[in-house]
Scaffold this motif. Structure first.
Motif, mmCIF file in Angstrom:
data_model
loop_
_atom_site.group_PDB
_atom_site.id
_atom_site.type_symbol
_atom_site.label_atom_id
_atom_site.label_comp_id
_atom_site.label_asym_id
_atom_site.label_seq_id
_atom_site.Cartn_x
_atom_site.Cartn_y
_atom_site.Cartn_z
ATOM 1 N N GLN A 1 0.661 5.266 7.841
ATOM 2 C CA GLN A 1 0.063 5.697 6.577
ATOM 3 C C GLN A 1 -0.710 4.573 5.909
ATOM 4 O O GLN A 1 -1.767 4.797 5.309
ATOM 5 C CB GLN A 1 1.149 6.228 5.642
ATOM 6 N N THR A 2 -0.192 3.331 6.017
ATOM 7 C CA THR A 2 -0.893 2.181 5.442
ATOM 8 C C THR A 2 -2.241 1.974 6.113
ATOM 9 O O THR A 2 -3.269 1.791 5.445
ATOM 10 C CB THR A 2 -0.028 0.920 5.585
ATOM 11 N N LEU B 1 0.815 -1.213 0.000
ATOM 12 C CA LEU B 1 0.000 0.000 0.000
ATOM 13 C C LEU B 1 0.847 1.260 0.000
ATOM 14 O O LEU B 1 0.365 2.340 -0.365
ATOM 15 C CB LEU B 1 -0.919 -0.001 1.218
ATOM 16 N N ASP C 1 -3.955 4.163 7.760
ATOM 17 C CA ASP C 1 -4.798 5.309 7.463
ATOM 18 C C ASP C 1 -5.412 5.196 6.065
ATOM 19 O O ASP C 1 -6.589 5.525 5.860
ATOM 20 C CB ASP C 1 -3.980 6.594 7.579
ATOM 21 N N SER C 2 -4.640 4.706 5.090
ATOM 22 C CA SER C 2 -5.158 4.534 3.728
ATOM 23 C C SER C 2 -6.279 3.509 3.687
ATOM 24 O O SER C 2 -7.288 3.700 2.999
ATOM 25 C CB SER C 2 -4.027 4.114 2.787
ATOM 26 N N ALA D 1 -2.307 1.921 -4.658
ATOM 27 C CA ALA D 1 -3.554 1.839 -3.899
ATOM 28 C C ALA D 1 -4.347 0.575 -4.200
ATOM 29 O O ALA D 1 -5.528 0.490 -3.856
ATOM 30 C CB ALA D 1 -4.419 3.064 -4.189
ATOM 31 N N SER E 1 -6.120 -1.167 -1.106
ATOM 32 C CA SER E 1 -7.296 -0.481 -0.552
ATOM 33 C C SER E 1 -8.505 -0.642 -1.459
ATOM 34 O O SER E 1 -9.653 -0.661 -0.989
ATOM 35 C CB SER E 1 -6.980 1.002 -0.337
ATOM 36 N N LYS F 1 -9.424 5.065 5.419
ATOM 37 C CA LYS F 1 -10.052 6.099 4.614
ATOM 38 C C LYS F 1 -10.789 5.529 3.405
ATOM 39 O O LYS F 1 -11.740 6.129 2.906
ATOM 40 C CB LYS F 1 -9.008 7.114 4.153
ATOM 41 N N SER F 2 -10.328 4.361 2.919
ATOM 42 C CA SER F 2 -10.996 3.738 1.782
ATOM 43 C C SER F 2 -12.237 2.957 2.198
ATOM 44 O O SER F 2 -12.950 2.441 1.343
ATOM 45 C CB SER F 2 -10.027 2.801 1.059
#
Length: 529
Positions: free
Chosen positions: A412-413, A380, A415-416, A384, A387, A419-420
């Motif tokens: 960050q992974t 990730l 969080d990605s 993307a 995700s 968020k998806s």
């Protein structure tokens, strides 16, 4: 960083502190041996008034003499005293240079003055100390006030001549060793603190859970050698194999209420071992008799076909591009219900294919046909893809290599994924220190019963892959009455590969060269702890 993390850092790198301390002590001892020995000789003078009177006069005289002791001490280092010493002893020094080698002290509330001279020669140190004492006495008597009879009012007597020193006063070997030891201890502790401050890798499970804010569902030990393989095939009764079975058991709890599961396996950066973990996890799930499908959805650096020894020319991209049907390209791995859908030709638009309606329909269909679908995706931190797929299935497992990934990258992974709209099922900590190997309950023997899994490899991994390709992997299409094509035939209908300028580094760890023990005849030996 709190005190607990500092404590963990010192437990991990205790050897750094020990080595720095030992090096400091050795350096202190070595410097002591290399330094030139210095000898110190000391002479003592007594100052008094030369007249006697009443008790009051004696008291006043003693007070006067004490008040003059600082003046006498400064006089001892003046050229008026030192120049005659240089002339008498024929020294090649100036008065200021000789003054640097002289230390004058006066014990408090006394009229005694001590002259200490340091020199590399013990005899010369004693000679200079005695000469300075003699010249200081004569100089004081000359410049002191005179009495009514013309005699000096201050009398100076040498009460202790400087003997020739037998031992060097410097260097102090014991003090230097202790100082070096203490300095090394401080430097070692500072190194550990700075390393922990600037090294932001995820070193342990506590840090991984704290950063990801997700449960730890598995811890995979680090395998010896540079070419780790499929441990559930090569060594199914080792601690490493049991770690994957524990991961399988933990997944039962995090996916409760999902009779047909589909999970994505991803990581933050390339090289964390996600493809190897996906393959071993699929093998562990198949051991329980489940119908398992392993999909290689890493359409940039696919590795599942290489690990499994199956053909990879046709697969997921062939299905999504309409070049083949799923039943035509899915392959059996072993004799049980473990199937593999390779990545197929590398497409120019991986993200568009994975986010297409055809991919969503395919996943919906596969979830009804298989008990568990394991999907290996790209890291990730680079693209993307994970995700995109994770929000279409039950969730994602994030592989965390404690030797590579940084805390910020892991955050960050996670969080990605969040968020998806994808669920983070948990994290799998990879390449941990295997300190429990010595207490393993099992021995590395071939088990007497392995539910339809591939046989253990007895030679080179690539040779086994070629043999599997020659013999023809059994696919579900071969079990149908009217097959349209085979993976080998579909391989001729490849999509046009695309070379990008931002190719990811190789994220696989080659399994070639891993040799295993010969098969044992009969039941495996088991030991009890």
């Amino acid at each position: 960083m709190n005190s607990k993390k500092y404590g963990q850092a010192f437990r991990r790198f205790w050897y750094v502190v020990v080595i720095a301390t030992i090096v400091g002590a050795i350096a202190g001892y070595g410097l002591s041996q290399l330094a030139t020995p210095v000898y110190t000789a000391t002479s003592s003078l007594y100052f008094s008034l030369s007249f006697a009177g009443t008790a009051t006069d004696l008291s006043q005289g003693a007070t006067y003499t004490q008040n003059q002791m600082l003046s006498f001490a400064q006089l001892a280092e003046s050229p008026a005293v030192l120049q005659p010493v240089i002339d008498d002893l024929k020294l090649a020094e100036t008065p200021s240079q000789l003054a640097n080698a002289i230390t004058v002290s006066t014990p408090q509330n006394t009229v005694i003055l001590q002259i200490a001279v340091a020199d590399t020669s013990p005899k010369q140190a004693a000679a200079i100390a005695n000469a300075v004492a003699a010249n200081l006495g004569s100089t004081v008597e000359q410049i002191a006030p005179k009495g009514a009879t013309g005699k000096t009012t201050v009398t100076v007597r040498v009460i202790a001549r400087a003997p020739v020193p037998q031992f060097a006063s410097a260097p102090n070997t014991r003090l230097n060793v202790l100082s070096g030891l203490l300095l090394g201890l401080i430097i070692g502790a500072l190194i550990v603190v700075l390393r922990e401050t600037f090294d932001t890798r995820v070193h342990n499970a506590e840090t991984a859970v704290e950063v990801a804010k997700a449960p730890l569902v598995g811890s995979i030990p680090r395998e010896r050698g540079s070419n780790p393989g499929l441990v559930l095939i090569d060594a199914p009764l080792t601690v490493g194999a049991e770690a994957y079975r524990q991961l399988r058991s933990n997944l039962e709890f995090v996916t409760l209420g999902s009779p047909n599961r589909a999970i994505v396996v991803t990581s933050s950066v390339p090289g964390e071992g996600k493809s190897m973990i996906s393959s071993n996890l699929a093998l562990a799930l198949a051991e329980t008799g489940q119908r398992v499908l392993l999909i290689d959805a890493d359409l940039r650096r696919p590795m599942i076909a290489s690990y499994s020894g199956l053909t990879g020319g046709a697969g997921l991209t062939s299905v999504l591009a309409g070049r083949a049907e799923f039943d035509e390209v899915v392959q059996s791995w072993g004799d049980g219900d473990l199937h593999v859908l390779a990545a197929g030709p590398i497409p120019p638009n991986p993200s568009e294919l994975l986010s297409s309606r055809k991919m969503a329909d395919l996943l919906a269909r596969l979830r009804t046909e298989y008990d568990t679908v394991v999907i290996d995706t790209a890291p990730l931190g680079s693209v993307a893809d994970a995700s995109i797929l994770a929000r279409q299935v039950d969730g994602a497992l994030v592989v965390v290599d404690r030797t590579q990934v940084r805390r910020q990258q892991l955050a960050q992974t996670i969080d990605s994924l969040e968020k998806s709209g994808a669920a983070v099922l948990g994290i799998v900590l990879n390449r941990i220190h295997n300190r429990s190997q010595r207490g393993a309950y099992y021995v590395t023997e071939t088990p007497s019963r392995r539910i339809g899994l591939p046989a253990r490899k007895t030679g080179d991994h690539e040779a086994a892959a070629k043999a599997a390709a020659k013999s023809g992997a059994k696919t579900s299409a071969e079990r149908t009455k009217s097959p349209r094509t085979t993976p080998q035939q579909a391989e001729g209908e490849q999509l046009e590969p695309v070379a990008t300028g931002a190719d990811e580094p190789d994220i696989a760890e080659a399994a070639a060269g891993t040799a295993s023990e010969p098969e044992s005849s009969g039941d495996p030996a088991r030991t009890t702890s």
